[in-house]
Design an enzyme around this catalytic site. Structure first.
Site, PDB file in Angstrom:
ATOM      1  N   HIS A  60     -45.546 -67.496  18.661  1.00 25.44           N
ATOM      2  CA  HIS A  60     -46.408 -67.878  17.539  1.00 25.44           C
ATOM      3  C   HIS A  60     -47.470 -69.186  17.760  1.00 25.44           C
ATOM      4  O   HIS A  60     -47.221 -69.816  19.016  1.00 25.44           O
ATOM      5  CB  HIS A  60     -45.598 -69.025  16.429  1.00 25.44           C
ATOM      6  CG  HIS A  60     -44.768 -70.039  16.770  1.00 25.44           C
ATOM      7  ND1 HIS A  60     -44.050 -70.083  18.088  1.00 25.44           N
ATOM      8  CD2 HIS A  60     -44.449 -71.248  16.670  1.00 25.44           C
ATOM      9  CE1 HIS A  60     -43.005 -70.960  17.994  1.00 25.44           C
ATOM     10  NE2 HIS A  60     -43.942 -71.598  17.355  1.00 25.44           N
ATOM     11  N   HIS A  62     -48.025 -72.414  18.046  1.00 30.54           N
ATOM     12  CA  HIS A  62     -48.249 -73.921  17.364  1.00 30.54           C
ATOM     13  C   HIS A  62     -48.295 -74.785  19.244  1.00 30.54           C
ATOM     14  O   HIS A  62     -48.277 -73.912  20.073  1.00 30.54           O
ATOM     15  CB  HIS A  62     -46.151 -74.609  17.868  1.00 30.54           C
ATOM     16  CG  HIS A  62     -46.043 -74.722  16.089  1.00 30.54           C
ATOM     17  ND1 HIS A  62     -45.019 -73.909  15.003  1.00 30.54           N
ATOM     18  CD2 HIS A  62     -46.604 -74.007  15.170  1.00 30.54           C
ATOM     19  CE1 HIS A  62     -45.055 -74.819  14.363  1.00 30.54           C
ATOM     20  NE2 HIS A  62     -46.275 -74.655  13.590  1.00 30.54           N
ATOM     21  N   ASP A  64     -46.998 -76.529  20.841  1.00 30.79           N
ATOM     22  CA  ASP A  64     -45.891 -76.082  22.612  1.00 30.79           C
ATOM     23  C   ASP A  64     -46.147 -74.631  22.999  1.00 30.79           C
ATOM     24  O   ASP A  64     -45.052 -75.128  24.250  1.00 30.79           O
ATOM     25  CB  ASP A  64     -44.936 -76.714  22.354  1.00 30.79           C
ATOM     26  CG  ASP A  64     -43.957 -76.211  21.066  1.00 30.79           C
ATOM     27  OD1 ASP A  64     -44.960 -76.240  20.137  1.00 30.79           O
ATOM     28  OD2 ASP A  64     -42.850 -76.566  21.517  1.00 30.79           O
ATOM     29  N   HIS A  65     -46.330 -73.825  22.781  1.00 31.43           N
ATOM     30  CA  HIS A  65     -46.097 -72.295  22.717  1.00 31.43           C
ATOM     31  C   HIS A  65     -47.203 -71.998  23.232  1.00 31.43           C
ATOM     32  O   HIS A  65     -47.096 -70.871  24.131  1.00 31.43           O
ATOM     33  CB  HIS A  65     -46.019 -71.818  21.744  1.00 31.43           C
ATOM     34  CG  HIS A  65     -44.342 -71.862  21.113  1.00 31.43           C
ATOM     35  ND1 HIS A  65     -43.090 -71.753  21.634  1.00 31.43           N
ATOM     36  CD2 HIS A  65     -43.684 -73.969  20.730  1.00 31.43           C
ATOM     37  CE1 HIS A  65     -42.096 -72.132  21.050  1.00 31.43           C
ATOM     38  NE2 HIS A  65     -42.023 -73.342  20.533  1.00 31.43           N
ATOM     39  N   HIS A 118     -40.538 -69.771  10.067  1.00 32.94           N
ATOM     40  CA  HIS A 118     -41.236 -71.360  11.051  1.00 32.94           C
ATOM     41  C   HIS A 118     -42.860 -71.036  10.974  1.00 32.94           C
ATOM     42  O   HIS A 118     -43.315 -72.341  10.475  1.00 32.94           O
ATOM     43  CB  HIS A 118     -40.463 -71.157  12.600  1.00 32.94           C
ATOM     44  CG  HIS A 118     -41.148 -72.275  13.123  1.00 32.94           C
ATOM     45  ND1 HIS A 118     -40.785 -73.488  12.969  1.00 32.94           N
ATOM     46  CD2 HIS A 118     -41.834 -72.092  14.481  1.00 32.94           C
ATOM     47  CE1 HIS A 118     -41.195 -74.134  13.863  1.00 32.94           C
ATOM     48  NE2 HIS A 118     -41.826 -73.644  14.831  1.00 32.94           N
ATOM     49  N   ASP A 140     -39.140 -70.207  18.196  1.00 29.89           N
ATOM     50  CA  ASP A 140     -38.694 -70.814  17.528  1.00 29.89           C
ATOM     51  C   ASP A 140     -38.410 -70.388  15.935  1.00 29.89           C
ATOM     52  O   ASP A 140     -38.077 -71.183  15.250  1.00 29.89           O
ATOM     53  CB  ASP A 140     -39.625 -72.221  17.168  1.00 29.89           C
ATOM     54  CG  ASP A 140     -40.220 -72.854  17.984  1.00 29.89           C
ATOM     55  OD1 ASP A 140     -39.992 -72.690  18.750  1.00 29.89           O
ATOM     56  OD2 ASP A 140     -40.631 -73.715  17.907  1.00 29.89           O
ATOM     57  N   HIS A 178     -36.309 -73.925  22.685  1.00 29.74           N
ATOM     58  CA  HIS A 178     -36.077 -74.819  23.218  1.00 29.74           C
ATOM     59  C   HIS A 178     -34.771 -75.377  22.972  1.00 29.74           C
ATOM     60  O   HIS A 178     -33.857 -73.892  22.894  1.00 29.74           O
ATOM     61  CB  HIS A 178     -36.283 -75.797  21.496  1.00 29.74           C
ATOM     62  CG  HIS A 178     -37.881 -75.407  21.632  1.00 29.74           C
ATOM     63  ND1 HIS A 178     -38.522 -77.058  21.942  1.00 29.74           N
ATOM     64  CD2 HIS A 178     -38.532 -75.127  21.222  1.00 29.74           C
ATOM     65  CE1 HIS A 178     -39.887 -77.029  21.282  1.00 29.74           C
ATOM     66  NE2 HIS A 178     -40.002 -75.984  20.917  1.00 29.74           N
TER      67      HIS A 178
HETATM   68 FE    FE Z   1     -41.897 -74.966  19.549  1.00 25.64          FE
HETATM   69 ZN    ZN Z   2     -42.937 -74.174  17.064  1.00 21.42          ZN
END
Ligand code: FE
Ligand code: ZN
Length: 267
Positions: A60, A62, A64-65, A118, A140, A178
């Protein structure tokens, strides 16, 4: 035989930021990375293990990915697989429900599920669903002991997405993105205090964290036994929601899931 060479594949856990896990799937020569939010730890792991990056897989949009993708591409001209329903500039190979990914450089075929909730376009990658060691890379969506927050999707979408993942074989290894497990399980204990499997899981996972060992991957079987977001229909959880004034008796299981997610958001 494909199966025996596929068994030579392994998955390296690459921690990043405070609590992210980036996954490096490799055969000793080539590697594919899942959700590289940061390039530095991936480049270091590739160097340390003498691996060449041949594919990037995103679940996805985001940061942090996906944040490490541009820097990885400067070093390795790898194709970037990602959700067809999201706009991610670096994606060259959009995929979605029903797609097969023959991962370049590896003897690895992944299938793709749409798992919105998410984010609206979130996807999951699955290896070997009928084989001896299925793997799930779910970003996530499903966490060890929990699930992702509903930033874009609805509770009904998340229920359906989690249902698809719960239908995978119990032995499926769950590579989520995570290390949220202990805080997820603290919540799980409050909403299902009578769950014996959950009680022993808390001990096991707490022991791992005391020694700085990742609690991920988990398995679908363990999640089905202990994760409240797969167990929101259980009478004890429903009762706890009612006791907490989050739910009225007789309300739907959609209402129960919605209340559970809301409670966790404020826990
Ligand atoms: Fe994340
Ligand atoms: Zn995420």
């Amino acid at each position: 035989m494909t199966i025996s060479s596929a068994q030579a594949l392994s998955v390296l856990t690459v921690p990043a930021f405070d609590d992210n896990y980036l996954w490096l799937i490799h055969d000793g020569i080539h590697a594919a990375v899942v959700d590289p939010g940061d390039a530095k730890p991936i480049l270091a792991a590739l160097r340390e293990h003498g691996l060449k990056l041949t594919a990037i897989l995103l679940t996805h949009h985001h940061a942090d990915h996906i944040g490490g993708v541009p820097e990885l591409l400067q070093h390795y001209p790898a194709p970037v697989f990602g959700p067809h329903n999201e706009t991610i500039a670096s994606v060259t190979r959009p995929v979605g429900e029903g797609s097969r990914v023959d991962v370049p450089g590896l003897d690895l075929r992944l299938s793709v599920l749409d798992v919105p909730g998410h984010t609206n376009g979130h996807i999951a990658y699955i290896r070997d669903v009928d084989g001896p060691e299925p793997w799930l890379f779910c970003g996530d969506t499903l966490f060890a002991g929990g699930c992702g927050r509903l930033f874009e999707g609805t509770p009904a979408q998340m229920i359906s997405s989690l249902g698809k993942l719960a239908a995978l074989p119990d032995a499926t290894k769950v590579y989520c993105a995570h290390e949220y497990t202990l805080s997820n399980l603290r919540f799980a204990r409050v909403v299902e205090p009578g769950n014996i499997a959950l009680r022993s899981r808390v001990e096991v996972e707490t022991g791992k964290r005391e020694h700085n060992i990742p609690t991920v991957p988990s398995t679908i079987g363990l999640e089905k036994a202990t994760n409240p977001f797969l167990r929101y229909r259980e009478p004890e959880i429903v009762q706890q929601l009612i006791n907490a004034d989050m739910l009225k008796p007789g309300e739907s299981s959609l209402a129960a899931f919605t209340a559970l997610r809301l409670w966790k958001n404020n826990f």
